[in-house]
Design a protein around this motif. Structure first.
Motif, PDB file in Angstrom:
ATOM      1  N   LYS A  61     115.264 -28.819  24.072  1.00  0.00           N
ATOM      2  CA  LYS A  61     114.516 -27.486  24.304  1.00  0.00           C
ATOM      3  C   LYS A  61     113.227 -28.167  24.573  1.00  0.00           C
ATOM      4  CE  LYS A  61     117.328 -24.168  23.217  1.00  0.00           C
ATOM      5  NZ  LYS A  61     117.552 -23.492  24.256  1.00  0.00           N
ATOM      6  N   LYS A  62     112.595 -27.852  25.790  1.00  0.00           N
ATOM      7  CA  LYS A  62     111.103 -28.214  26.165  1.00  0.00           C
ATOM      8  C   LYS A  62     110.150 -27.232  26.337  1.00  0.00           C
ATOM      9  CE  LYS A  62     112.963 -32.086  28.876  1.00  0.00           C
ATOM     10  NZ  LYS A  62     112.087 -33.369  28.758  1.00  0.00           N
ATOM     11  N   ASN A  63     110.731 -25.842  25.971  1.00  0.00           N
ATOM     12  CA  ASN A  63     109.908 -24.573  26.413  1.00  0.00           C
ATOM     13  C   ASN A  63     109.689 -23.791  25.172  1.00  0.00           C
ATOM     14  OD1 ASN A  63     112.639 -23.808  26.139  1.00  0.00           O
ATOM     15  ND2 ASN A  63     112.843 -22.812  27.760  1.00  0.00           N
ATOM     16  N   THR A 103     109.347 -32.006  23.072  1.00  0.00           N
ATOM     17  CA  THR A 103     110.711 -31.977  23.349  1.00  0.00           C
ATOM     18  C   THR A 103     111.427 -31.861  21.699  1.00  0.00           C
ATOM     19  OG1 THR A 103     110.597 -32.832  25.234  1.00  0.00           O
ATOM     20  CG2 THR A 103     112.701 -32.677  24.184  1.00  0.00           C
ATOM     21  N   SER A 108     107.394 -22.235  22.437  1.00  0.00           N
ATOM     22  CA  SER A 108     105.914 -22.179  22.565  1.00  0.00           C
ATOM     23  C   SER A 108     105.192 -22.702  21.212  1.00  0.00           C
ATOM     24  CB  SER A 108     105.727 -20.544  22.699  1.00  0.00           C
ATOM     25  OG  SER A 108     105.772 -20.099  21.219  1.00  0.00           O
ATOM     26  N   ASP A 109     104.118 -23.193  21.486  1.00  0.00           N
ATOM     27  CA  ASP A 109     103.167 -23.633  20.546  1.00  0.00           C
ATOM     28  C   ASP A 109     102.992 -22.832  19.413  1.00  0.00           C
ATOM     29  OD1 ASP A 109     102.785 -25.481  22.721  1.00  0.00           O
ATOM     30  OD2 ASP A 109     100.847 -25.206  22.846  1.00  0.00           O
ATOM     31  N   ARG A 143     106.657 -33.198  28.047  1.00  0.00           N
ATOM     32  CA  ARG A 143     106.560 -32.025  27.146  1.00  0.00           C
ATOM     33  C   ARG A 143     107.023 -32.389  25.651  1.00  0.00           C
ATOM     34  NH1 ARG A 143     106.520 -27.475  30.769  1.00  0.00           N
ATOM     35  NH2 ARG A 143     107.269 -26.236  29.037  1.00  0.00           N
TER      36      ARG A 143
END
Ligand code: NAD
Ligand code: MG
Length: 359
Positions: free
Chosen positions: A345-347, A332, A349-350, A330
């Protein structure tokens, strides 16, 4: 001579740090259960400067020395270079006990280490890093690799050295630009791990830029101590080790988009650290005064803060995703929460990433 221990069970090893300690190389090597037949891998520039010192120390301690010389520059960090070194190792009858000593910056360390790790499935390996970046970063932690035409460090393994010998006197001949580049990774350690070290850097950055010996020893010692702690907890980058990538998501993109060689790795990481800290402020994770301290220290180290003018935000964001795909994971971002503490932070949003880098 100071000693930092990297504690990795049966792969543990010492990092020797000091000024003028290259003369101890042979004596340090004698402590290991190795043969006499030594391959000393270095590049043309470093061989002229320090090849004779390293060779003398090894010979005085009873080792036979063959030089394995590679060309200077990242473009030589290839399987073809490794192939030539394998040929030499074969010709010179390097066997499982023969030490491979690598004298040079990160390029030499990575390709030389890759050869040591793979020849005969691994021979004894010693790192004598000669750039600040190599002394504080690439020589510690056991990542060795060569580049593939389609990407950096694509072909590699984890292989820990028998010891690392970091002689800060060797940094006296380093071009100022290379010294500043190494300082980017040093500042990184302060941000990700230690507010005290960051504050010390704020006090001593000018002394470091001037090449002050005591200041350099302090920096190499503290940086190695921090990297060793991170690597001890996560040798093969399953989790915590990712914090070492602070500044690197944007940094890698800047390096690649500008064309390799335009920015040094450290210069790109400096820009990346500022971007990530600004993103952290935008997300309410970091306060503005900590951001100002990070920016000020990077500026005082002689490094750029801003993304290149001609870099299209879309290309930047595309490059992040390309990197993510290459890493098989993902996207990161390592974001500072305060000086000395970061979060992985891997979450994000695009949409958020695109919005931030488009503004
Ligand atoms: P480098 O090895 O190319 O050295 C930079 C320049 O300085 C070269 O021209 C070199 O000949 C010269 N030089 C080296 N020592 C000198 C000295 N004492 N005096 C004068 N000149 C000297 O670059 P680098 O910045 O040391 O390393 C970059 C490489 O390290 C990259 O390939 C990167 O991928 C790798 N790296 C690896 C790791 C890892 O964990 N293995 C970590 C970070 C970077
Ligand atoms: Mg780096």
């Amino acid at each position: 001579m100071e000693i930092i221990k990297v504690d990795l069970g049966d792969r543990s090893y010492p990092i020797y740090i000091g000024a003028g300690i290259i003369s101890e190389l042979g004596n340090c090597l004698k402590k290991l259960p190795v043969g006499k037949n030594t391959l000393l891998i270095t590049n043309s520039t470093v061989r002229n400067l320090y090849g004779p010192d390293a060779e003398k120390s090894l010979k005085e301690a009873g080792f036979d020395v063959t030089f394995g010389e590679i060309g200077d520059g990242e473009q030589n960090k290839t399987l073809a270079t490794a192939g030539r070194l394998y040929d030499l190792a074969f010709d010179k009858e390097i066997d499982r006990k023969s030490p491979v000593v690598v004298l040079g910056g990160g390029v030499t360390g990575d390709v030389g280490g890759f050869v040591a790790a793979t020849y005969l499935r691994g021979v004894p390996f010693i790192q004598v890093p000669t750039t600040l970046l190599a002394q504080v970063d690439s020589s510690v932690g056991g990542k060795v690799a060569v580049n593939h035409p389609r990407g950096k460090n694509i072909i590699g393994v984890f292989y820990q050295p028998g010891f690392v010998l970091a002689d800060v006197n060797l940094l006296k001949t380093l071009p100022p630009r290379e010294l500043r580049s190494g300082l980017a990774e040093v500042i990184k350690y302060g941000v990700i791990w230690s507010a005290d070290f960051f504050a010390w850097l704020e006090e001593n950055i000018e002394a470091l830029l001037a090449g002050n010996t005591e200041a350099l020893i302090h920096v190499v010692r503290e940086s190695c101590r921090i990297k060793a702690k991170v690597v001890e907890e996560d040798e093969t980058e399953g989790g915590l080790r990712a914090i070492l990538n602070y500044g690197h998501t944007v940094g890698h993109a800047v390096e690649a988009l500008a064309g390799y060689g335009k920015y040094t790795h450290g210069e790109a990481v400096g820009i990346g650290m500022v971007s990530a800290a600004r993103l952290a402020v935008a997300l309410g994770l970091l306060n503005i005064s900590d951001l100002s301290r990070i920016e000020a220290l990077i500026r005082r180290a002689g490094l750029a803060l801003e993304l290149p003018d001609n870099l299209a935000p879309k290309d930047l964001v595309d490059s992040f995703y390309h990197d993510k795909k290459a890493a098989g994971g993902r996207l990161t971002f390592v974001l500072p929460l305060s000086i000395g503490k970061v979060s992985i932070k891997k979450n994000l949003s695009d949409e958020l990433i695109e919005k931030f880098f488009n503004q």
